[in-house]
Write a protein that holds these residues in place. Structure first.
Motif, PDB file in Angstrom:
ATOM      1  N   VAL A 176      31.729  53.090  29.568  1.00  0.00           N
ATOM      2  CA  VAL A 176      31.608  52.114  28.484  1.00  0.00           C
ATOM      3  C   VAL A 176      30.685  50.976  28.888  1.00  0.00           C
ATOM      4  CG1 VAL A 176      32.872  50.394  27.144  1.00  0.00           C
ATOM      5  CG2 VAL A 176      33.843  52.660  27.472  1.00  0.00           C
ATOM      6  N   ALA A 177      30.836  50.497  30.120  1.00  0.00           N
ATOM      7  CA  ALA A 177      29.984  49.397  30.578  1.00  0.00           C
ATOM      8  C   ALA A 177      28.523  49.826  30.667  1.00  0.00           C
ATOM      9  CB  ALA A 177      30.475  48.900  31.946  1.00  0.00           C
ATOM     10  N   ALA A 178      28.294  51.044  31.139  1.00  0.00           N
ATOM     11  CA  ALA A 178      26.914  51.537  31.245  1.00  0.00           C
ATOM     12  C   ALA A 178      26.267  51.651  29.869  1.00  0.00           C
ATOM     13  CB  ALA A 178      26.902  52.892  31.950  1.00  0.00           C
ATOM     14  N   ARG A 179      26.996  52.218  28.927  1.00  0.00           N
ATOM     15  CA  ARG A 179      26.447  52.348  27.570  1.00  0.00           C
ATOM     16  C   ARG A 179      26.211  50.978  26.939  1.00  0.00           C
ATOM     17  NH1 ARG A 179      26.903  57.044  24.779  1.00  0.00           N
ATOM     18  NH2 ARG A 179      25.585  55.879  23.330  1.00  0.00           N
ATOM     19  N   ALA A 180      27.111  50.027  27.188  1.00  0.00           N
ATOM     20  CA  ALA A 180      26.950  48.686  26.629  1.00  0.00           C
ATOM     21  C   ALA A 180      25.720  47.982  27.192  1.00  0.00           C
ATOM     22  CB  ALA A 180      28.202  47.854  26.900  1.00  0.00           C
ATOM     23  N   CYS A 181      25.379  48.327  28.420  1.00  0.00           N
ATOM     24  CA  CYS A 181      24.212  47.705  29.066  1.00  0.00           C
ATOM     25  C   CYS A 181      22.938  48.509  28.845  1.00  0.00           C
ATOM     26  CB  CYS A 181      24.473  47.546  30.559  1.00  0.00           C
ATOM     27  SG  CYS A 181      25.777  46.371  30.963  1.00  0.00           S
ATOM     28  N   GLY A 182      23.015  49.565  28.052  1.00  0.00           N
ATOM     29  CA  GLY A 182      21.826  50.349  27.739  1.00  0.00           C
ATOM     30  C   GLY A 182      21.431  51.339  28.808  1.00  0.00           C
ATOM     31  N   VAL A 183      22.342  51.694  29.704  1.00  0.00           N
ATOM     32  CA  VAL A 183      22.060  52.688  30.739  1.00  0.00           C
ATOM     33  C   VAL A 183      22.446  54.065  30.216  1.00  0.00           C
ATOM     34  CG1 VAL A 183      22.622  53.477  33.067  1.00  0.00           C
ATOM     35  CG2 VAL A 183      22.405  51.031  32.586  1.00  0.00           C
ATOM     36  N   ARG A 184      21.586  55.021  30.394  1.00  0.00           N
ATOM     37  CA  ARG A 184      21.865  56.381  29.934  1.00  0.00           C
ATOM     38  C   ARG A 184      22.832  57.073  30.892  1.00  0.00           C
ATOM     39  NH1 ARG A 184      17.512  61.317  29.486  1.00  0.00           N
ATOM     40  NH2 ARG A 184      19.058  62.969  29.114  1.00  0.00           N
ATOM     41  N   VAL A 185      23.885  57.658  30.332  1.00  0.00           N
ATOM     42  CA  VAL A 185      24.862  58.405  31.123  1.00  0.00           C
ATOM     43  C   VAL A 185      24.513  59.879  31.051  1.00  0.00           C
ATOM     44  CG1 VAL A 185      27.304  58.959  31.445  1.00  0.00           C
ATOM     45  CG2 VAL A 185      26.639  56.684  30.618  1.00  0.00           C
ATOM     46  N   LEU A 186      24.207  60.460  32.206  1.00  0.00           N
ATOM     47  CA  LEU A 186      23.823  61.868  32.241  1.00  0.00           C
ATOM     48  C   LEU A 186      25.044  62.790  32.195  1.00  0.00           C
ATOM     49  CD1 LEU A 186      21.055  61.714  35.005  1.00  0.00           C
ATOM     50  CD2 LEU A 186      20.782  61.582  32.517  1.00  0.00           C
ATOM     51  N   ARG A 187      26.105  62.388  32.900  1.00  0.00           N
ATOM     52  CA  ARG A 187      27.289  63.268  32.960  1.00  0.00           C
ATOM     53  C   ARG A 187      28.558  62.446  33.132  1.00  0.00           C
ATOM     54  NH1 ARG A 187      27.016  68.025  37.162  1.00  0.00           N
ATOM     55  NH2 ARG A 187      25.569  68.772  35.551  1.00  0.00           N
ATOM     56  N   PHE A 188      29.577  62.850  32.403  1.00  0.00           N
ATOM     57  CA  PHE A 188      30.923  62.294  32.570  1.00  0.00           C
ATOM     58  C   PHE A 188      31.814  63.471  32.964  1.00  0.00           C
ATOM     59  CE2 PHE A 188      35.151  61.077  31.476  1.00  0.00           C
ATOM     60  CZ  PHE A 188      35.223  59.705  31.583  1.00  0.00           C
ATOM     61  N   ALA A 189      32.284  63.472  34.212  1.00  0.00           N
ATOM     62  CA  ALA A 189      33.027  64.621  34.733  1.00  0.00           C
ATOM     63  C   ALA A 189      34.420  64.212  35.193  1.00  0.00           C
ATOM     64  CB  ALA A 189      32.274  65.258  35.898  1.00  0.00           C
ATOM     65  N   ILE A 190      35.399  65.037  34.813  1.00  0.00           N
ATOM     66  CA  ILE A 190      36.761  64.910  35.307  1.00  0.00           C
ATOM     67  C   ILE A 190      37.030  66.117  36.199  1.00  0.00           C
ATOM     68  CG2 ILE A 190      39.205  64.763  34.712  1.00  0.00           C
ATOM     69  CD1 ILE A 190      37.559  62.330  33.936  1.00  0.00           C
ATOM     70  N   GLY A 191      37.257  65.856  37.493  1.00  0.00           N
ATOM     71  CA  GLY A 191      37.486  66.935  38.441  1.00  0.00           C
ATOM     72  C   GLY A 191      36.216  67.328  39.167  1.00  0.00           C
ATOM     73  N   PHE A 192      36.398  68.228  40.115  1.00  0.00           N
ATOM     74  CA  PHE A 192      35.268  68.729  40.909  1.00  0.00           C
ATOM     75  C   PHE A 192      35.279  70.255  40.886  1.00  0.00           C
ATOM     76  CE2 PHE A 192      36.307  64.599  42.870  1.00  0.00           C
ATOM     77  CZ  PHE A 192      35.074  63.975  42.738  1.00  0.00           C
ATOM     78  N   GLY A 193      34.206  70.837  41.394  1.00  0.00           N
ATOM     79  CA  GLY A 193      34.137  72.288  41.478  1.00  0.00           C
ATOM     80  C   GLY A 193      33.549  72.913  40.227  1.00  0.00           C
ATOM     81  N   ARG A 219      24.305  45.486  36.547  1.00  0.00           N
ATOM     82  CA  ARG A 219      24.686  46.496  37.536  1.00  0.00           C
ATOM     83  C   ARG A 219      26.060  46.174  38.121  1.00  0.00           C
ATOM     84  NH1 ARG A 219      19.255  45.721  39.409  1.00  0.00           N
ATOM     85  NH2 ARG A 219      20.027  44.836  41.369  1.00  0.00           N
ATOM     86  N   SER A 220      26.307  44.894  38.370  1.00  0.00           N
ATOM     87  CA  SER A 220      27.614  44.487  38.901  1.00  0.00           C
ATOM     88  C   SER A 220      28.722  44.782  37.892  1.00  0.00           C
ATOM     89  CB  SER A 220      27.607  42.995  39.251  1.00  0.00           C
ATOM     90  OG  SER A 220      26.642  42.707  40.242  1.00  0.00           O
ATOM     91  N   LEU A 221      28.440  44.527  36.619  1.00  0.00           N
ATOM     92  CA  LEU A 221      29.430  44.784  35.574  1.00  0.00           C
ATOM     93  C   LEU A 221      29.773  46.264  35.498  1.00  0.00           C
ATOM     94  CD1 LEU A 221      31.132  43.880  33.145  1.00  0.00           C
ATOM     95  CD2 LEU A 221      29.084  44.164  31.713  1.00  0.00           C
ATOM     96  N   ILE A 222      28.771  47.115  35.589  1.00  0.00           N
ATOM     97  CA  ILE A 222      29.002  48.563  35.516  1.00  0.00           C
ATOM     98  C   ILE A 222      29.841  49.035  36.694  1.00  0.00           C
ATOM     99  CG2 ILE A 222      27.861  50.815  35.589  1.00  0.00           C
ATOM    100  CD1 ILE A 222      25.485  49.495  34.116  1.00  0.00           C
ATOM    101  N   VAL A 223      29.536  48.524  37.877  1.00  0.00           N
ATOM    102  CA  VAL A 223      30.286  48.927  39.073  1.00  0.00           C
ATOM    103  C   VAL A 223      31.729  48.441  39.001  1.00  0.00           C
ATOM    104  CG1 VAL A 223      30.472  48.620  41.566  1.00  0.00           C
ATOM    105  CG2 VAL A 223      28.236  49.040  40.534  1.00  0.00           C
ATOM    106  N   ALA A 224      31.920  47.213  38.504  1.00  0.00           N
ATOM    107  CA  ALA A 224      33.268  46.636  38.472  1.00  0.00           C
ATOM    108  C   ALA A 224      34.096  47.142  37.302  1.00  0.00           C
ATOM    109  CB  ALA A 224      33.170  45.108  38.395  1.00  0.00           C
ATOM    110  N   ALA A 225      33.474  47.787  36.331  1.00  0.00           N
ATOM    111  CA  ALA A 225      34.198  48.198  35.124  1.00  0.00           C
ATOM    112  C   ALA A 225      35.276  49.228  35.404  1.00  0.00           C
ATOM    113  CB  ALA A 225      33.209  48.742  34.094  1.00  0.00           C
ATOM    114  N   GLY A 226      35.079  50.074  36.425  1.00  0.00           N
ATOM    115  CA  GLY A 226      36.085  51.084  36.757  1.00  0.00           C
ATOM    116  C   GLY A 226      37.406  50.473  37.202  1.00  0.00           C
ATOM    117  N   PRO A 227      37.396  49.641  38.260  1.00  0.00           N
ATOM    118  CA  PRO A 227      38.637  48.970  38.671  1.00  0.00           C
ATOM    119  C   PRO A 227      39.233  48.090  37.574  1.00  0.00           C
ATOM    120  CG  PRO A 227      36.991  48.829  40.411  1.00  0.00           C
ATOM    121  CD  PRO A 227      36.297  49.402  39.212  1.00  0.00           C
ATOM    122  N   LEU A 228      38.377  47.426  36.790  1.00  0.00           N
ATOM    123  CA  LEU A 228      38.889  46.599  35.699  1.00  0.00           C
ATOM    124  C   LEU A 228      39.602  47.453  34.647  1.00  0.00           C
ATOM    125  CD1 LEU A 228      35.962  44.051  35.174  1.00  0.00           C
ATOM    126  CD2 LEU A 228      38.213  43.621  36.181  1.00  0.00           C
TER     127      LEU A 228
END
Length: 237
Positions: free
Chosen positions: A27-44, A98-107
């Motif tokens: 959400v923070a990335a999109r709000a700041c105009g950064v393109r999100v290439l992939r949103f992934a839940i899990g690995f493999g 950039r700081s907002l995008i990084v901090a948005a996860g813990p927030l």
């Protein structure tokens, strides 16, 4: 069976936490105009993949022990960014974004905790009733005639440590749960004051048991005072 239930609960809980955390970055990335290439839940190996109109790839992978958000970023040597896409790259944004995008996860996780605790507070959490098990033969409760199966429904503090006439009135403080009763009992043992309990037998009859201060087991580190008192929670199936 219990092990599978515990494992399943852990995986679901972790999935919710990770999803909310990564969604905060998204959400923070999109709000700041950064393109999100992939949103992934899990690995493999991907189990489900969906490509949205905004070119974000949504992925659910086989190993549900994490997740990530992949952003358009010029520092990633594997990405070939066209000149007209540079404005949407993470590394081209000002430091505060950039700081907002990084901090948005813990927030986002902090916000989730507030929502969950508020929901629990408003709806309440189930509490075990104070139903007693059969007390040990050497305990004070056994000597006073507690047989097990009774539910403690009322509490009253005795006015004097040497009071022997039982409750001072017919009014008892309601005992709503075992946790509430345990705190009252520990306070009485530590403060060395007597108390009276109103018990409801399995047949519905009410009775009163008086625990005098002079009869209470002393608080010692080498033994459990609750065990010597004999007021123990009946195990639930």
């Amino acid at each position: 069976m219990q092990a599978f239930i515990t494992l399943g609960t852990f995986i679901i809980t972790l999935g919710v936490l990770v999803s909310f955390h990564e969604f905060g970055h998204f959400v923070a990335a999109r709000a700041c105009g950064v393109r999100v290439l992939r949103f992934a839940i899990g690995f493999g190996k991907p189990l489900f993949t969906y490509c949205a109109k905004n070119k974000t790839e949504w992925v659910i992978a086989a190993i549900p022990l994490g997740g990530y958000v992949k952003l358009l970023d010029g520092r990633d040597k594997t990405q070939d960014i066209a000149p007209n896409e540079q404005i949407h790259a993470f590394d081209q944004k000002p430091p505060w974004q950039r700081s907002l995008i990084v901090a948005a996860g813990p927030l986002a996780n902090f916000l989730l905790a507030i929502i969950l605790f508020s929901t629990i507070y408003m709806s309440g959490a189930p509490q075990l009733p104070a139903v007693l098990q059969t007390p040990p033969d050497s305990s004070l409760a056994f000597k006073l005639g507690v047989t097990g199966g009774e539910q403690i429904v009322g509490w009253q503090v005795l006015e004097s440590k040497t009071q022997s006439l039982g409750p001072i009135s017919d009014e008892f403080e309601p005992v709503l749960s075992w946790n509430a009763l345990r705190w009252l009992l520990m306070d009485a043992l530590a403060g060395e004051y007597g108390f009276a309990l109103q018990l409801k037998a399995p047949d519905g009859n009410l009775m009163v048991k008086t625990f005098l201060a002079e009869d209470l087991p002393p608080m010692r580190q080498d033994s459990d005072p609750m065990l010597r008192l004999g007021l123990l929670l009946k195990p639930t199936l």
